[in-house]
Write an enzyme that holds these catalytic residues in place. Sequence first.
Site, mmCIF file in Angstrom:
data_model
loop_
_atom_site.group_PDB
_atom_site.id
_atom_site.type_symbol
_atom_site.label_atom_id
_atom_site.label_comp_id
_atom_site.label_asym_id
_atom_site.label_seq_id
_atom_site.Cartn_x
_atom_site.Cartn_y
_atom_site.Cartn_z
ATOM 1 C CB SER A 226 -0.956 -0.038 1.187
ATOM 2 O OG SER A 226 -1.969 0.931 1.064
ATOM 3 C CG ASP B 10 -6.926 -2.613 -3.754
ATOM 4 O OD1 ASP B 10 -7.725 -1.951 -3.072
ATOM 5 O OD2 ASP B 10 -5.705 -2.682 -3.510
ATOM 6 C CG HIS C 254 -5.570 -2.424 -0.045
ATOM 7 N ND1 HIS C 254 -4.804 -2.009 -1.109
ATOM 8 C CD2 HIS C 254 -5.011 -1.843 1.052
ATOM 9 C CE1 HIS C 254 -3.839 -1.219 -0.684
ATOM 10 N NE2 HIS C 254 -3.934 -1.105 0.625
#
Length: 737
Positions: free
Chosen positions: A595, A670, A702
Amino acid sequence: MKYLKFSCVFCAFITSFLCAQTKELTLEDIWKHGTFQQEYLDVLHSMTNGQQYSVLNFDNVSGATSIDIYDYKTTEKVKTLVSSTDLEVLPYFTNYIFSPDEKKIILAINEASIYRHSVLGHYFVYDVTDKSMMLISKERIQEPTFSPDGTKVAFVKSNNLFVKDLQDGTTTQVTFDGEKNKIINGVADWVYEEEFGFVRAFDWNVDGNKIAFLRFDETQVPEFSMDIYGTDLYPKQQVFKYPKAGEANAIVSLHISNLEKNTVEQIEVGKPYHDFYIPRIKWTNHPDVLSAQYLNRHQNALDLWMINVTSNTANLVIEERDQAYVEVTDNLTFLPNNSFIWTSEKDGFNHIYHYDVSGKLVNQVTKGNWEVTNYYGFDENTERIFYQSVENGSINRDVYAIHLNGRSKTRLTNQLGTNAADFSADFSLFINTYSNATTPTQYTLHSSKTGKLVKVIKDNAALKQTVSEYKLPQKEFSTLSVNGNELNMWMIKPLDFDESKSYPLLMFQYSGPGSQRVSNTWTSSRDYWFQYLAQKGYVIACVDGRGTGYLGANFKKVTYKSLGKFEVEDQIQAAKELGKLPYIDAQSIGIWGWSYGGFMSANCLFKGADVFKMAIAVAPVTSWRFYDSVYTERYLRTPQENSKGYDENSPIWHVDKLKGDFLLIHGSGDDNVHVQNTMRLSEALIQADKDFEMAIYPDKNHGIYGGNTSLHLYRKMTKFIDKTLGKNKGKITQPIN
């Protein structure tokens, strides 16, 4: 590099443990067999009598669930309040919510995730007295919530707010304009859920005759679409409203439903706002006075209003201002006289403040160059506030009590590591959840007056025994001097570490604003993977650079308007410093992250091309232009105002610098960091004629998990690390097992 005092404790622990460690760690142990699973106290609820607590228990054999009541002082089970084995209509349930008087319970079944926090499900009301059951709605609903007297339940269905009367079984529809991807009543839109951290956007007043709720008009918010491949012949498309940086947000408005008059009115405060957020609403102890926090789009001005919904007057009681951004607080607590407790960073560190009903400061309750990290509540009988803080070092957490006047502070926990408390309803006792880097999670009961241990509840002894059978190196905590700052760091070395040898180094980081990855807490699945890599001959290190949390507002907010500049500089310099150590091969340093950490690792590989040999970026943001408005603009303002801040540190604009090996990974489903980020970076790399590797996990969100996914993902990353960091050193000889 300065090693903290308690590193020696870890070393002593390791020495005493070595004789028992015989097993080699495998990836299957971590992600397939559940070898290192911990025991938890699930869905813990303190009963109003202050002497008991309830826990959701699951029977692995029968598949049944139950709500069991335990005595605080003996920790013995007192009774089973309800078990699915006794319910004809429910073979199991996955969650429960008590009414305020604890005479009724909402039981959840068939819950399915919408986004990160939101779920749709079927919910029943169970009457503890007569053991009757009532289905709230035949259709799936969201956020069922009892009224204060337990006679009604408010909920959201198809973006509209409803109220069910539990006495006569009737359901009243409160709003009628809800429509998918247009109007939402009573629950948050995507960006509020993700960035302001809540789903339920309605609240009962103390008398149970009014409901305040937020309405989101998403009509002008641009849509994002994702293909869902599934197993059918044709993929399906998921379309939802997602405001990217600089784009239109939902128009939010505040409304009051008067259930006695059957009316709904919009509430406006006296100060005109343009393009704003309402990140929190909460009723005071007065049935007609509602508090609401208003936040400007730049998020550097937050106002707390007290609104009398009967006289239609609003008083502005607090104005928080910051040169960078203001953190929204969850800790607003109203005392019996409607004075209130509030947390703020206004003196440079997050602390607790006491204000009177008009917003005049009574006193600053906590002070010091350290952060309050959690607020647990206020005991009216003793006038003490209970909180968690990093007073004992920024990588540790302790529980404290302090009087409302800021005096007689008491540390209630005494073990170095991470402590978190769950207090009984009368604040006489608390269950402490404790762990550190060498101790699995322990649940212990303590007196809230002194912190004295009353009883051990769970200690995960079985897990500790399991861990003792493996050859697992441990974390060593220290600090590293980087760019004029002493940065917190942990390092994991091979168990047979020899300082005269040279080892490849893999660095891990996240680095997002206010985050922390260097903390003295028990091992996660990812930590076991780091231990596995150390077992194979790698040194693993993690450094929390500038912009991370719990070291004060200035340290955290230095990255304002330039995400990816100072954080990347710190990781590159940290790699250089670590590369000077005699046991680190400076030519074999890699970095990885997920991320924000993926954004960082890509940037570090490109900008630090002469320092890093390889990088792995999982689900990375590759341009902040692609990410949501609330998060991105908090730290960068809008692209229209700060195009330089968006583009100078975007990995997409630095692909020409790539020299090392690069693995790019993303889930196609995601909804948070869209796979668009990876596709755009891939295209930039292709056009720059740069070789790289890529993996897309179909329909994964995600977190990229489910079934065999985690095992596959970490095996892929391990092979890539072996190929890029270990191939020339002759140190990585073990095959992946």
